[in-house]
Enzyme design. Structure first.
Site, PDB file in Angstrom:
ATOM      1  CG  ASN A   1      -1.113  -1.448   7.007  1.00  0.00           C
ATOM      2  OD1 ASN A   1      -1.299  -0.235   7.104  1.00  0.00           O
ATOM      3  ND2 ASN A   1      -0.338  -1.950   6.075  1.00  0.00           N
ATOM      4  CE  LYS A   2      -5.596  -0.069   1.936  1.00  0.00           C
ATOM      5  NZ  LYS A   2      -7.047   0.295   1.781  1.00  0.00           N
TER       6      LYS A   2
ATOM      7  CG  ASP B   1      -4.976   2.329   8.597  1.00  0.00           C
ATOM      8  OD1 ASP B   1      -4.287   1.702   7.767  1.00  0.00           O
ATOM      9  OD2 ASP B   1      -5.531   3.413   8.353  1.00  0.00           O
TER      10      ASP B   1
ATOM     11  CB  CYS C   1      -0.946  -0.013   1.204  1.00  0.00           C
ATOM     12  SG  CYS C   1      -2.288   1.191   1.091  1.00  0.00           S
TER      13      CYS C   1
HETATM   14  C1  RUB Z   1      -3.394   3.111   3.881  1.00  0.00           C
HETATM   15  C2  RUB Z   1      -2.686   2.129   4.759  1.00  0.00           C
HETATM   16  C3  RUB Z   1      -1.423   2.626   5.404  1.00  0.00           C
HETATM   17  C4  RUB Z   1      -1.751   3.119   6.823  1.00  0.00           C
HETATM   18  C5  RUB Z   1      -0.572   3.861   7.429  1.00  0.00           C
HETATM   19  O1  RUB Z   1      -4.694   2.675   3.537  1.00  0.00           O
HETATM   20  O2  RUB Z   1      -3.123   1.039   5.024  1.00  0.00           O
HETATM   21  O3  RUB Z   1      -0.472   1.615   5.480  1.00  0.00           O
HETATM   22  O4  RUB Z   1      -2.856   3.993   6.795  1.00  0.00           O
HETATM   23  O5  RUB Z   1      -0.307   5.018   6.689  1.00  0.00           O
HETATM   24  P1  RUB Z   1      -5.633   3.676   2.688  1.00  0.00           P
HETATM   25  P2  RUB Z   1       0.549   6.210   7.318  1.00  0.00           P
HETATM   26  O6  RUB Z   1      -4.914   3.961   1.411  1.00  0.00           O
HETATM   27  O7  RUB Z   1      -6.904   2.912   2.479  1.00  0.00           O
HETATM   28  O8  RUB Z   1      -5.844   4.918   3.520  1.00  0.00           O
HETATM   29  O9  RUB Z   1       1.881   5.630   7.651  1.00  0.00           O
HETATM   30  O10 RUB Z   1       0.631   7.211   6.186  1.00  0.00           O
HETATM   31  O11 RUB Z   1      -0.165   6.724   8.514  1.00  0.00           O
END
Ligand code: RUB
Length: 271
Positions: A186-187, A177, A108
């Protein structure tokens, strides 16, 4: 100033994505919104609507909890600063785990995982990245493009090729997340990546700031529109969960702004 509807649409449609970026975008909006409308009922309604736009990620929820207690622009600024500084610290802490010539598999698009990768590259470590495409919205392409722009060697693969390429990777590095007692969320597909990493005895690292510690009793896995998977087919049910849970037993360490933590330490911080 953008309207609340527009901001929610931008978040829901994944134009702004990644837990940290969503929180930053929503907080910047709220700064303007509260300057105009204050911190009373209108703020409470806007906060509730924003929090529900992507309900799995906990950063925005935690920020809003703090903001509900200390209703001030100063608090918004402090949260924005905290998020910015924690990414820099995560980059520095995480780069200690990255060795010269490491091949890193990622999934992701995670701002926090990207910060570790780009910082390590800037330190002169000759790293390379395997980025998964990440079905169905292909946020992995965003990752690959950003890495290519930095001149970091990157190979884009389909999600189905994870197991095939895992033998070539030295480590797996993903974002999060939400850090929960059940595991890291996470994704969708992250848990399969973790299974494959375990199978090949490759370290599995998670980059996540401590505003991702999730103390909510219940959590929901966001289920996104079926059309993102495929157009409507008569007689076929399509499911599209955006996230999955990776059990702590698959995680080597979590890179936070306060250092590199073992899963057990993270679980204790949640209690
Ligand atoms: C994004 C995703 C990221 C986490 C962490 O999913 O799973 O790995 O949100 O991101 P989506 P960060 O694209 O559906 O939002 O490190 O930028 O907080």
């Amino acid at each position: 100033m953008e309207s609340l509807d527009k901001v929610v649409e931008t978040i829901k449609s994944v134009k702004v994505q990644g837990a940290k970026e969503i929180a930053i975008y929503a907080l910047k909006f709220l700064k303007e919104f509260c300057r105009k409308n204050g911190f009373q009922l209108k703020f409470e309604v806007a906060a509730m609507i924003l929090e529900r736009a992507r309900p799995t990620a906990v950063v925005l929820y935690n920020c809003l909890e703090l903001l509900m207690k200390k209703r001030s622009i100063k608090t918004i600024d402090a949260l924005l600063k905290r998020l910015e500084l924690s990414t820099e610290k995560i980059a520095r802490n995480g780069s200690k785990l990255i060795r010269k010539n490491h091949k890193i598999m990622t999934h992701c698009h995670s701002g926090e995982a990207m910060a570790v990768i780009t910082h390590s590259w800037k330190q002169g470590k000759n790293i390379s990245v395997i980025a998964t495409e990440t079905e169905p919205l292909e946020q992995g392409i965003k990752t690959a493009k950003e890495l290519a722009k930095e001149k970091i060697p990157v190979t884009l693969i389909t999600d189905n090729a994870i197991e095939h390429f895992m033998k070539d990777a030295d480590i797996v590095l993903v974002g999060s997340d939400s850090l929960r007692k059940e595991g890291t969320i996470n994704k969708i597909g992250t848990s399969l990546l973790a299974l494959s990493a375990k199978h090949h005895r490759k370290p599995f690292y998670v980059a996540a700031n401590t505003l991702k510690l999730d103390k909510r009793k219940k959590f929901v896995i966001e289920e996104r529109p079926s059309r993102e998977v495929y157009k409507n087919i008569d007689g076929v049910r399509i499911r599209n969960p955006a996230f999955d849970v990776t059990s702590w037993k698959f995680v080597t360490s979590v890179i936070t702004e306060n250092g590199i933590k073992k899963p057990g330490q993270i679980v204790r911080m949640i209690k």
